[in-house]
Design an enzyme around this catalytic site. Structure first.
Site, mmCIF file in Angstrom:
data_model
loop_
_atom_site.group_PDB
_atom_site.id
_atom_site.type_symbol
_atom_site.label_atom_id
_atom_site.label_comp_id
_atom_site.label_asym_id
_atom_site.label_seq_id
_atom_site.Cartn_x
_atom_site.Cartn_y
_atom_site.Cartn_z
ATOM 1 C CG ASP A 116 -2.158 -0.923 0.898
ATOM 2 O OD1 ASP A 116 -2.577 -0.994 -0.269
ATOM 3 O OD2 ASP A 116 -2.646 -1.569 1.839
ATOM 4 C CG ASP A 179 -7.340 -4.447 -1.403
ATOM 5 O OD1 ASP A 179 -7.636 -5.521 -1.946
ATOM 6 O OD2 ASP A 179 -7.664 -4.170 -0.248
ATOM 7 N N GLY A 237 -7.480 -18.644 -5.506
ATOM 8 C CA GLY A 237 -7.962 -17.357 -5.017
ATOM 9 C C GLY A 237 -8.926 -17.509 -3.851
ATOM 10 N NE ARG A 252 -12.720 -0.963 1.152
ATOM 11 C CZ ARG A 252 -13.180 -1.425 2.309
ATOM 12 N NH1 ARG A 252 -14.474 -1.341 2.598
ATOM 13 N NH2 ARG A 252 -12.380 -1.987 3.206
ATOM 14 C CD1 TRP A 256 -10.038 -2.536 -3.045
ATOM 15 C CD2 TRP A 256 -9.958 -0.368 -3.618
ATOM 16 N NE1 TRP A 256 -10.006 -1.791 -1.885
ATOM 17 C CE2 TRP A 256 -9.955 -0.455 -2.208
ATOM 18 C CE3 TRP A 256 -9.921 0.897 -4.205
ATOM 19 C CZ2 TRP A 256 -9.906 0.670 -1.376
ATOM 20 C CZ3 TRP A 256 -9.879 2.027 -3.380
ATOM 21 C CH2 TRP A 256 -9.872 1.904 -1.996
#
Ligand code: GLY
Length: 402
Positions: A116, A179, A237, A252, A256
């Protein structure tokens, strides 16, 4: 793998035609005032990642106990949006002081062994450099980009989510997450600034792995995927922050992808990324609740379930980025623009903190992590950031920080 693109179920252009556009400028003024009123209370501090009873607490640039390892730059990004809109020097001074704070975080390596770094340094130092030309911010952003690039696993072709790369016992070995689509612009930007293509080659390899392995055949997404770092073989996954049932899809995470795919298109010109983005976006838009806001995971299908307004704010920015990149002859362009507008209007109508309800938060009903009961039905700082970004895009000239 072919990804199925559903037909859209709602007439988004008709819905958007009902909206009085003035509401966007009025709401943006309200948001700018909120940021302005909070510059002094947050001097030298950052709002916490999520609120407690609708209120953000002042924190340091990074605080692992408050799970703010990736979130402090959203406040900085909001401050830079305010500077772009107003030219008020207080915003500029605060934004530049944040570049110093992020440099200190880099120098001391405070909670930066994760992917991040892109969120953190794009909305702080890259934004500061793009807006003011500040060399210190540019230099800091390039240092951060090198650190992010060093997380690339060559054989797997992905940026590993967390853990030191020399730690072979790390539970996140070979893991990447959806993300991270939003962290790639730091690498593309660094490639342009330095002329070193290895930055953008890594980012492009990562997004192609997202497209291939994380987008499922029905255009829903995994949040997490693991590859073997020795051979590059795909392992499988899962969805860590979404629901655990089969058929779950974390809204969310889907958002992304909706934003990350067209951002990578911007820098690479790979039009298949836009096609995948359309399929992923249609999946999202077909699963909203009656108030046109998504539940936190699409596994939950009723109006009584918990919304995540931050997913909607991110998705709206993604739809605007998608629309901006489509040829004017593409009839979907107006549809996605209309959908973005309608999503933002739905947030304004039902999920704004009114005057007096919260001293520092903008959007109600976000969710950080449902499974761990972290900031559920609370404001989350990235929701406020992307809401402001979408409002800026809908009302003004928009210079992308990404
Ligand atoms: N891990 C980033 C997010 O909560 O969306």
């Amino acid at each position: 793998m072919t990804v199925f693109k559903e037909a859209l179920k709602l007439d988004w252009k008709a819905l958007a035609a009902e909206i009085d556009n003035q509401v966007f400028a009025k709401t943006l003024d309200h948001a700018v005032k909120k940021v302005s009123d909070n510059l002094i209370p947050f001097t030298g501090k950052f709002p916490s990642s999520g609120g407690v009873n609708g209120v953000y607490q002042p924190t340091e640039n990074a605080d692992e106990f408050l799970y703010s390892d990736w979130t402090s730059s959203f406040w900085t990004g909001m401050i830079w949006i305010c500077y772009e809109l107003t030219g008020d020097s207080r915003f500029k001074e605060t934004g530049l002081s944040h570049s110093a704070s992020f440099r200190e975080r880099y120098d001391k390596n405070i909670i930066l062994d994760h992917h991040d770094i892109g969120f953190l340094f794009t909305l702080s130092c890259v934004a500061a450099y793009k807006i003011t030309g500040d060399e210190f911010s540019r230099e800091t952003a390039l240092l951060a980009a090198r650190k992010l690039a060093s997380r690339f696993r060559d054989k797997a072709g992905i940026i590993q989510v967390r853990g030191r790369l020399d730690d072979m016992e790390n539970e996140a070995l070979g893991e990447f997450i959806i993300d991270c689509c939003m962290n790639l612009p730091l690498l593309y930007w660094a490639a342009r600034e330095t002329g070193d293509r290895s930055f953008s080659d890594k980012a492009y390899s990562h997004i192609k792995n997202v497209q291939k392995y994380m987008v499922r055949p029905d255009a829903s997404t995994y949040q997490n995927f693991r590859k073997d770092i020795a051979t590059g073989a795909p392992i499988g996954g899962w969805i860590a922050q979404g629901d655990s049932h089969d058929g779950a899809c974390w809204s969310r995470g889907q958002a992304w992808a909706m934003y990350g795919l067209p951002l990578s298109y911007n820098y690479t010109g790979d039009a298949t990324l836009l096609e995948t983005c359309k399929a992923v976006s249609n999946y999202f838009l077909n699963r909203l609740q009656s108030d046109l806001v998504p539940n936190w995971d699409f596994y939950y299908k009723t109006d009584e379930d918990q919304r995540d307004t931050s997913a909607s704010a991110v998705a709206a920015c993604g739809l605007l980025e998608l629309a901006r990149n489509l040829p004017v002859t593409d009839s979907d362009r107006e549809v996605y623009e209309a959908a973005a507008k309608t999503l933002i209007y739905a947030l304004i109508k039902n999920y704004l903190y009114c005057d007096g309800e919260s001293p520092n938060a903008i959007l109600k009903s976000g969710v950080y992590a449902m499974r761990t009961n972290l900031c559920v039905d609370e404001p989350v700082i990235w929701g406020d950031y992307f809401f402001m970004e979408a409002l800026q895009r809908l009302t003004h000239y928009y210079r992308s920080f990404w």
